[in-house]
Write a protein that holds these residues in place. Sequence first.
Motif, mmCIF file in Angstrom:
data_model
loop_
_atom_site.group_PDB
_atom_site.id
_atom_site.type_symbol
_atom_site.label_atom_id
_atom_site.label_comp_id
_atom_site.label_asym_id
_atom_site.label_seq_id
_atom_site.Cartn_x
_atom_site.Cartn_y
_atom_site.Cartn_z
ATOM 1 N N TYR A 119 35.242 35.931 36.654
ATOM 2 C CA TYR A 119 35.539 34.675 37.349
ATOM 3 C C TYR A 119 34.987 34.698 38.778
ATOM 4 O O TYR A 119 34.393 33.721 39.242
ATOM 5 N N MET A 132 47.039 38.279 36.867
ATOM 6 C CA MET A 132 45.755 37.804 37.361
ATOM 7 C C MET A 132 45.976 36.651 38.336
ATOM 8 O O MET A 132 45.354 36.603 39.403
ATOM 9 N N GLY A 133 46.854 35.740 37.985
ATOM 10 C CA GLY A 133 47.158 34.621 38.869
ATOM 11 C C GLY A 133 47.784 35.072 40.175
ATOM 12 O O GLY A 133 47.445 34.578 41.252
ATOM 13 N N ILE A 164 43.124 26.109 39.278
ATOM 14 C CA ILE A 164 42.836 27.024 38.174
ATOM 15 C C ILE A 164 44.006 27.095 37.212
ATOM 16 O O ILE A 164 45.159 27.155 37.644
ATOM 17 N N ILE A 166 45.091 29.737 34.105
ATOM 18 C CA ILE A 166 44.797 30.975 33.386
ATOM 19 C C ILE A 166 45.783 31.010 32.229
ATOM 20 O O ILE A 166 46.993 30.897 32.451
ATOM 21 N N ILE A 190 40.612 29.614 32.631
ATOM 22 C CA ILE A 190 40.328 30.967 32.152
ATOM 23 C C ILE A 190 41.169 31.135 30.893
ATOM 24 O O ILE A 190 42.397 31.138 30.964
ATOM 25 N N LEU A 231 38.942 38.812 35.589
ATOM 26 C CA LEU A 231 38.997 38.364 36.985
ATOM 27 C C LEU A 231 37.652 38.595 37.677
ATOM 28 O O LEU A 231 37.160 37.724 38.397
ATOM 29 N N TYR A 269 35.952 32.290 29.105
ATOM 30 C CA TYR A 269 36.808 32.790 28.037
ATOM 31 C C TYR A 269 36.358 34.137 27.515
ATOM 32 O O TYR A 269 35.210 34.530 27.677
ATOM 33 N N ASN A 286 42.465 42.205 31.983
ATOM 34 C CA ASN A 286 42.570 41.054 32.886
ATOM 35 C C ASN A 286 41.738 41.233 34.152
ATOM 36 O O ASN A 286 41.227 40.268 34.714
ATOM 37 N N ASN A 318 50.931 31.000 30.737
ATOM 38 C CA ASN A 318 49.868 30.465 31.586
ATOM 39 C C ASN A 318 50.370 30.384 33.010
ATOM 40 O O ASN A 318 51.573 30.414 33.268
ATOM 41 N N VAL A 354 47.994 37.690 32.208
ATOM 42 C CA VAL A 354 47.720 36.331 32.695
ATOM 43 C C VAL A 354 48.425 36.088 34.033
ATOM 44 O O VAL A 354 47.792 35.671 35.011
#
Length: 184
Positions: free
Chosen positions: A135, A18-19, A5, A7, A71, A132, A93, A128, A49, A15
Amino acid sequence: MTEEIIIAGFGGQGVLSMGKILAYSGIMQNQEVSWMPSYGPEMRGGTANVTVILSDERISSPILRAYDTAIILNQQSMDKFEPTVKPGGVLLYDPNGILRHPTRKDINIYRVEGAKKAAEMGNTKIFNMIVLGAYLTIKPVVQFENVIKGLKKSLPERHHKLIPLNEEAIRLGMKSVEVVHEVK
């Protein structure tokens, strides 16, 4: 199962958080995990990212050139990462600030109005978590209860009072996915 992935968006959009939550969620499921952030020197407004790899097997390298899922949260990231989604992969997106929408026909494209929904909830910081949730509806690579555990692990203790709001945002995102294009 291996899920690779990217993001990407502006700094300040959550960002990296979220990761990190996805990575902790994978750890809670005993998966192999890689979390590799990349960001400019700006705290907010610069590009950011993060690459997250979740796998049932050892991860050979955190460096990727193509992704199962992208994402995307801003136009710069759309321009840079839309071409890197593997054929048959997923591009999710938020259309807020996107001028050139994705056009590929060999990938699955989904949209979530995360910024709009967060504003409607009265807290733009949960943007975010809405994304998430979207996703996780498209690709449930981690179980919901592990996402909540990952959220607790990634948030400082002083912010744990915000977990119910974040959980609500994730659930809202799970119901807010719009299909733009699916590969038949």
